[in-house]
Scaffold this active site. Structure first.
Site, short mmCIF file in Angstrom:
data_model
loop_
_atom_site.label_atom_id
_atom_site.label_comp_id
_atom_site.label_asym_id
_atom_site.label_seq_id
_atom_site.Cartn_x
_atom_site.Cartn_y
_atom_site.Cartn_z
N MET A 1 10.55 -46.71 62.23
CA MET A 1 11.74 -47.30 61.60
C MET A 1 12.34 -46.31 60.59
O MET A 1 12.60 -46.66 59.43
CB MET A 1 11.41 -48.63 60.94
CG MET A 1 10.23 -48.61 60.00
SD MET A 1 9.98 -50.23 59.21
CE MET A 1 8.61 -49.83 58.12
N HIS A 2 12.60 -45.08 61.05
CA HIS A 2 13.02 -43.97 60.19
C HIS A 2 13.91 -44.39 59.02
O HIS A 2 13.58 -44.17 57.85
CB HIS A 2 13.82 -42.94 61.01
CG HIS A 2 13.14 -42.37 62.18
ND1 HIS A 2 12.10 -41.47 62.09
CD2 HIS A 2 13.37 -42.52 63.51
CE1 HIS A 2 11.71 -41.11 63.29
NE2 HIS A 2 12.47 -41.72 64.18
N ASP A 3 15.09 -44.93 59.35
CA ASP A 3 16.12 -45.16 58.33
C ASP A 3 15.74 -46.22 57.33
O ASP A 3 16.14 -46.17 56.16
CB ASP A 3 17.45 -45.53 59.01
CG ASP A 3 18.00 -44.41 59.86
OD1 ASP A 3 17.64 -43.24 59.60
OD2 ASP A 3 18.79 -44.70 60.78
#
Length: 320
Positions: A241-243
């Site tokens: 869930m990078h962002d």
């Protein structure tokens, strides 16, 4: 209210989780959302942003469209193979139609207006290519004084994803990234792949999100193509869930542990184009091997379970 925040984004599955995190957090004053090309073309990222905000009951938040292409060179490809053709695993149709009209102002003008109207410095979370941010700082250098910090999802210390060397957001527009990361003087926290991969969530986390109610179920439903991609990457059912990791730091400063390193961006046209050059040698300026670049904060660690719990609580309403 809490943190005054602007999100600059290219939704994108992980962007959807990041926007949800800000929009559903009671201690965030989400001033606006600006869109940029990236995971999918600009018309789609803009539509996705508007419809996500409608899902979250946040029609009060203005959305403005920004750059449709990089500053200098055209981008070879988007990320439809990771996020699906519509950016949301082919499930954008499950989102409600936006009721608030798209801003007539473009992204740079909206950000400038919001910064000038704010009674305190504003945090900006750029979680797509940095074209809009570079344009803002180039055209309106005085705006920098109203920016508390930029919390940027981008780059990699030891690896890339779009290429061996380069992470997608930086690789998509290296010239803009270098302008923002190296040539400006705005405080920056860079949240790289090295950390976001370690914050991946599993099937149990996603099941809890889906079971939390209509919003959680809709969000989990947007992840199928993205989840399949990361299952191949990891060899097991886990999803990055990078962002949302970057937006967690924007909301709760210090939830990520940072180190100060000199950072540069490769803007050449060879195989290292878009690489973030993170110098961890801590050399003095008088050392003959000293590297150029600007010292910025790079997020290197966090309480992984605590971070995952923080995001899940905000998305499911447990924090409200």
């Amino acid at each position: 209210m809490g943190t005054k925040l602007i999100i600059d984004t290219d939704p994108g599955v992980d962007d959807a989780l990041a926007i949800a995190l800000a929009a559903l957090s009671p201690d965030v004053d989400l001033l606006g959302v600006t869109s940029v090309f990236g995971n999918v073309p600009l018309d789609r990222t803009t539509s996705n942003a508007r419809r996500l905000l409608e899902l979250f009951g946040r029609a009060d938040v203005p959305v403005a469209a920004g750059a449709a292409r990089p500053l200098v060179y055209s981008k070879p490809r988007d990320a439809k193979e990771v996020h699906g053709g519509d950016g949301l695993s082919g499930h954008s149709y499950t989102l409600p139609e936006a009721t608030r009209p798209l801003e007539e102002r473009d992204a740079v003008r909206l950000m400038l207006d919001l910064l000038e109207a704010a009674d305190e410095p504003v945090t900006i979370a750029p979680i797509g290519p940095l074209t809009n941010i570079a344009a803002l700082l180039a055209a309106h250098p005085g705006a920098a004084a109203k920016i508390a910090r930029l919390v940027i999802m981008g780059g990699g210390v030891t690896f890339g994803n779009s290429t061996t060397a380069a992470e997608f957001n930086i690789w998509s527009d290296p010239e803009s990234a270098r302008r923002v990361l190296v040539e400006e003087d705005v405080p920056v926290v860079l949240v790289p792949l090295d950390l976001t991969h370690r914050c991946a969530v599993d099937a149990d986390w996603l099941a809890k999100l889906a079971a939390s109610g209509p919003i959680g179920a809709t969000l989990e439903g947007l992840t199928s193509t993205y989840r399949q991609h990361y299952t191949r990457v990891f060899g097991e059912d886990r999803m990055v869930m990078h962002d949302a990791v970057a937006v967690a730091e924007a909301i709760s400063p210090g939830i990520l542990h940072t180190e100060t390193y000199r950072v540069d961006v490769d803007c050449g046209l060879g195989p290292a184009r878009g690489q973030t050059l993170v110098d961890r040698r801590r050399l003095g300026e008088d050392d003959p091997q000293f590297s150029p670049g600007r010292p910025i904060e790079v997020a290197m660690d966090t309480d992984l379970d605590g971070l995952r719990g923080f995001v899940l609580d905000r998305l499911t309403g447990a924090a409200r």
